[in-house]
Structure formats: C-alpha cells, structure tokens
Design a protein around this motif. Structure first.
Motif, mmCIF file in Angstrom:
data_model
loop_
_atom_site.group_PDB
_atom_site.id
_atom_site.type_symbol
_atom_site.label_atom_id
_atom_site.label_comp_id
_atom_site.label_asym_id
_atom_site.label_seq_id
_atom_site.Cartn_x
_atom_site.Cartn_y
_atom_site.Cartn_z
ATOM 1 N N PRO A 113 8.716 -11.608 -5.132
ATOM 2 C CA PRO A 113 8.753 -11.576 -6.588
ATOM 3 C C PRO A 113 9.967 -10.812 -7.122
ATOM 4 O O PRO A 113 10.668 -10.126 -6.375
ATOM 5 C CB PRO A 113 7.453 -10.881 -6.969
ATOM 6 N N GLU A 157 10.312 -8.153 -9.009
ATOM 7 C CA GLU A 157 10.362 -6.694 -8.898
ATOM 8 C C GLU A 157 10.099 -6.231 -7.472
ATOM 9 O O GLU A 157 9.855 -5.056 -7.246
ATOM 10 C CB GLU A 157 9.338 -6.045 -9.832
ATOM 11 N N GLY A 158 10.116 -7.161 -6.525
ATOM 12 C CA GLY A 158 9.904 -6.769 -5.134
ATOM 13 C C GLY A 158 8.448 -6.655 -4.786
ATOM 14 O O GLY A 158 7.993 -7.227 -3.810
ATOM 15 N N GLY A 159 7.704 -5.898 -5.602
ATOM 16 C CA GLY A 159 6.268 -5.772 -5.367
ATOM 17 C C GLY A 159 5.921 -5.058 -4.083
ATOM 18 O O GLY A 159 4.927 -5.369 -3.440
ATOM 19 N N LEU A 160 6.744 -4.090 -3.675
ATOM 20 C CA LEU A 160 6.393 -3.291 -2.496
ATOM 21 C C LEU A 160 5.212 -2.406 -2.838
ATOM 22 O O LEU A 160 5.058 -1.971 -3.972
ATOM 23 C CB LEU A 160 7.579 -2.427 -2.072
ATOM 24 N N ARG A 201 15.660 -5.677 -0.328
ATOM 25 C CA ARG A 201 15.863 -6.088 1.064
ATOM 26 C C ARG A 201 14.595 -5.841 1.882
ATOM 27 O O ARG A 201 14.271 -6.626 2.764
ATOM 28 C CB ARG A 201 17.057 -5.354 1.667
#
Lengths: 298, 278
Positions: free
Chosen positions: B91, B93-96, B151
């Motif tokens: 996604p 925003e990365g969603g980590l 990343r």
C-alpha cells in the motif's frame, strides 16, 4: 555531478546502491542522547518544586490562620502521626491487607475484563449492544456497588472482591474495545492480504495493534480497583476480616484524631502514586516508545 | 447480481495465460439513483512477469481497481481472476506493523505463508538484503526513513511469493532523489524476481520510467482510455528525452480527458442533475 557528465548505464546500478546507502545514512543520523542524570533531574525537578511550594503554603496557612489541630493539623502534626503509626507497626498490617486484596482483585479483573473485551470486540452484535453499557458503567461510582455487595455477601472478603471487580472490569474491557476500535484500517487490510484471517488476524494484527488502548484500560482499571477497595474497606468492617488502609482511616475518624486521619489519606495516596510510577508509567512508555509514539521532551 | 456488460477486448499480450484477468468490471458505491460508479467496464490482462503502470488522475478508481484485484473488495459486475493464491499488495503508506522490527515484519509474512520457523530468519535476511537493507533487521519502522520503510514493505510483499505484486502509489510520499533511487531498485528487483507488477501512480513520468505498458484510466467513472507500449530499454532515466517525449504525449491525452470531464460535469450540473455514468 555536472550535467555534462556522461552517465554510463551499466554503472548506474552500482551508483544507485551507493546513493541509497548515502540517503539511508543521512536518515539514520540521530542526535546524541542526553545523560541519564539530566533526564532524571528534568523529570523529578518540577514535581519536587511543586511539593515544596505546597508544603510552604500549608505552613503559612497554619501560621496565619492558626486553626485548631483537630480540624486542620499542620505538616508537623501529620508528620508525627505518620511516624508514630509506622513505628507502631499496625499500619504495616493494614498496608498488607489492602495491597493483597487490591492485587488479587485487580488480577481477577484483568482476566475477566480481557475475556469480555476480546469476545465483545469480535462479535458485531455484542459490540453494539454492550459498548454503551460498558462505557456507561465506567461513569458509575463503584461505591454504589458496596450496598449491593454487602447484601449479597455480607461483611466479608467476598464482598470487597466483588466491589473491586464491578469497578475495574468495565474499565479494562472498555480499554481493550477502544484499542480495537482504533486499529488503523490499513493494518487490517495489510493483514488480510498477508493471509491473516479469523483467529490469526486477531492474534497477529488486532491485539498487538490494540495494545496501547488496552494498557490505558489496565491503568484505569487499577485506579478503579484501588478506589473501590478503599470505599469498600471504609464501610465493610468486621472482626472476621483483616483491617486495610480504608479501615485504618475509618478507625482514625471514629477517634476524631485529625492528624491520624491525614496520615491515612497520605498512605492511601502513596500506594496509588508508587504503583503508577513503578509499574504503569514505565510499561506505557515502553510500549509507546517501541512504536515511535512517544515524543522525547526536549 | 452478476451482470457482464459488453466486454471490450482485454488489453495484454496474446498467447500467454495472464496472472491477472479483469473482465468488464464495474464497481458502484451506493445504490439506485445515488450510486456512484468508480469503475465502468474495465478490462485488463497482466501477463506473467509483466510490468504494468496504471495511470490516472485522482478519483479515477485506480485504488479501487487494486482493491478488487487484491481481493479486499468485490466488483459490482464483471470478473476478476488472479493466478495462484492471489496478489501481494504494497500500500501507499507501506502499512508496516509498528510493533514489529523490520525483520519481524518480513518474517510475519513468511509465517503466514507457512514457511517453517527455522527457515524464516534466513529468508527474511535474504529479502532485506535484496532491497539493500542488510543492517536494518532489528530496526523498528519509526526508526527508518520513508524510503527505507517502503523498501521493507516491498521485502514483505515479496515474502508472500505471489506471481503478481500490486503497488499503490508506493513512492508518492518520498522526496525526488529517494524516489529516483527506488525506481532503479524496483526495476532491478523486478528483473531479478520475475514477478509481475501492477504499479498505480498519478505521476506520468514515473509511469513511463517504470512500465512496459502504461494504461491510462479516465475519471469518474474509471475506464481504460488508452494504452501505450513503452519500448524504451531499461534502465531508463526519468529525464531522458525519449521518456520525456512519451510522458508529454500521455500528459496531453490525460489533460484532454480531465478537461472533457470538467465540461461534462458542468453541463450536467446545469441540467440540475449529475449523471456520473455520462
């Protein structure tokens, strides 16, 4: 690199790697940490100044107004009362009695509150039905349960346990529920795409994401436990049960010994502050800091 | 209700079994008179290992289409088929997960894929190394820069080992230099892994920089207007003349579409009602 530089294509991949390493290094550069003693000083100094200020004001009020000791004792009177009571040893028993009840009651409340929270959060109908009730119960002063508990269980340990549970369980369940409500939808979507469905979504995504809300609920639950317990101990008194700090306070009132009453208030406050500072504050800070949700005060 | 409209010829190379097949898909939000069509009769095929850039102005339903392909939502009509166990999604925003370290974020994806405990650590380290984040295993997301977080999110998406990776404007929040570096990285990783990528963006140059094929969507409702095959060899540079020329042509087409949309909406408003299906 000037614009006229010819850029070889096969060199670019290596270039990109170095460029990225440089960008990463820049991003990770952090300021030096302040030394521990300075952080301690910064945290401890303001409350200390306030305490000293209050102490001075209290002394001043005693000197200027000169109230009778049995209505409004001075710091020295209360200090003597605290020292006398501590030396007597009976108060240590009261501490033990209250802390034991508080710990058992809180532990039970955590079990029950968490179980209710998890179940209610997962079932839509229960969430809609119980949600308002649970938040409503938080507003209800837990002293209101004391008469109920006395009629159910008489002047017993069970009655006090019941009052603690009735006071703390809604807070803990509600904390967990609001934690679950505040889980960012993005994380739920990501969890779904990663293959976390059903129980695995709850375990791997929902509960960890709800942890800050849950801890806030635990903190409030403890505050409610302690308050409910003191209220119960003030009222539920019999020779069959151990005297707690609430009982200690009530004994002082019966004797009309104001410095002793003040010492009781002091002891009860002390337990609240120590548990907050020694347990809940570090726990909360730890969880928030690990998630980058805590701003270091500069 | 399944309603398959007249399906346009789905775009994509003939002869191969596509990893993503979207046929005559419509997506409406709301019902009856008030319904708004986010997507209307969209057809799109993605070949194995293909890099498709999905381009459109805001509100064109790009993200909606991605959600449908990811299986997060169902189409109102039409069909969406994805090869294997479905698509991996990265996604915007990365969603980590902020409570896990970078390495653990990747490991969770491996765990949910069923990789055994003993293999997870090595595999997570290999994936982080693939995105050039060898030293970041124990770092928490908030300790990383925006580019590094993306990343890690890419490594986590690759950990799912799906035949197709969906990327929803993954670099739009990054600064130009970082974005430029990540374009290079993404192409390298795409070539190394052979995964098919559907890359959603509103940035024309980015689309031309990355895609083998650029698919332009119209706005409200989203429809495929045109496609371009990009025959410029990788690695491309975003400021290269051939990239710029094609980007110019696509921007021109996109501007026409936005103007047409503006006049159509103004005309509809004068009539006193907005027919979004116009």
């Amino acid at each position: 690199m000037s614009v006229s530089d010819p850029v070889k294509h096969d060199a670019r991949s290596v270039d990109d790697g170095q460029l990225e390493a440089g960008l990463d290094a820049l991003a990770l550069e952090t300021g030096s940490e302040r030394p521990l003693w300075r952080r301690w000083l910064q945290a401890a100094l303001p409350p200390l100044v306030v305490l000293v200020g209050l102490y001075v004001l209290w002394n001043l009020a005693i000197v200027v107004l000169d109230p009778p000791v049995n209505k409004f004792p001075g710091p020295m009177d209360v200090g003597h009362a605290i020292a006398d009571q501590w030396a007597d040893g009976a108060v240590v028993d009261s501490f033990r009695g209250s802390l034991q009840r508080g710990a058992v009651g809180f532990a039970l409340s955590v079990l029950v509150g968490t179980a209710i929270g998890v179940v209610v959060a997962q079932v839509k109908f229960l969430r809609a039905g119980f949600g308002p009730l649970l938040s409503g119960l938080q507003v209800l002063p837990s002293v209101a349960w004391v008469p109920v508990a006395i009629i159910w269980f008489g002047l017993t340990e069970k009655a006090m346990l019941a009052v603690i549970l009735l006071g703390a369980v809604p807070s803990i369940a509600n904390g967990l529920l609001s934690g679950v409500d505040q889980v960012p939808p993005l994380l739920l979507r990501v969890g779904h795409v990663l293959g976390a469905r059903g129980f695995r979504a709850v375990w791997h995504v929902v509960l960890p994401a709800a942890l800050p809300g849950y801890i806030a609920g635990l903190k409030q639950g403890w505050a409610f436990s302690w308050r409910s317990l003191m209220a119960a101990e003030l009222i539920v008194k019999s020779n069959d049960i151990r005297r707690g700090l609430g009982g200690y306070l009530d004994d002082a009132r019966t004797l009309g010994d104001m410095p002793w009453v003040f010492s009781g208030v002091f002891f009860i406050l002390l337990v609240g502050i120590v548990i907050e500072l020694a347990f809940f504050t570090p726990l909360e800070r730890r969880v928030l800091k690990r998630r980058g949700l805590l701003l270091e005060r500069g | 209700m399944t309603l398959i409209d007249a399906v346009g010829t789905p775009a994509g190379p003939a002869g191969t079994t596509p990893v993503v097949s979207v046929r005559g898909v419509r997506k409406a939000f709301g019902r009856g008179e008030g319904a708004v069509f986010a997507l209307d009769r969209v057809s799109l095929d993605v070949a194995p290992g293909e890099f498709v850039a999905l381009l459109g102005a805001s509100g064109c339903g790009k993200s909606t289409l991605l959600s449908l392909i990811a299986g997060l939502d169902r189409p109102t009509a039409g069909e969406v088929a994805v090869a294997g166990d479905g698509a991996a999604l990265m996604p915007q925003e990365g969603g980590l997960f902020p409570w896990l370290t970078a390495g653990r974020n990747v490991e969770l994806a491996l765990r949910l894929r069923g990789v055994s405990r003993s293999d997870r650590r090595t595999e997570a380290e290999r994936l982080l190394s693939l995105v050039r984040l060898d030293g970041a295993y124990d770092k928490r997301p908030h300790e990383l820069s925006g580019g590094m977080r993306q990343r890690v999110a890419l490594a986590r998406a690759l950990a799912q080992k799906r035949p197709v990776l969906l990327m929803d404007e993954p670099f739009s929040a990054l600064d130009a230099i970082t974005r430029d570096a990540l374009h290079g990285e993404l192409i390298r990783i795409w070539e190394e892994t052979g995964v098919a990528i559907v890359f959603v963006t509103h940035n024309v140059r980015e689309a031309v920089r990355l895609g083998q094929r650029v698919v332009l969507l119209s706005s409200r409702p989203g429809r495929v207007i045109r496609e371009w095959q990009v025959d410029i060899a990788q690695p491309r540079r975003i400021e290269a003349p051939d990239v710029s020329a094609l980007a110019g042509e696509i921007t021109e087409r996109l501007s026409t579409e936005i103007r047409r949309h503006a006049t159509a909406e103004a005309a509809a408003e004068q009539k006193g009602s907005i027919d979004v299906r116009q």
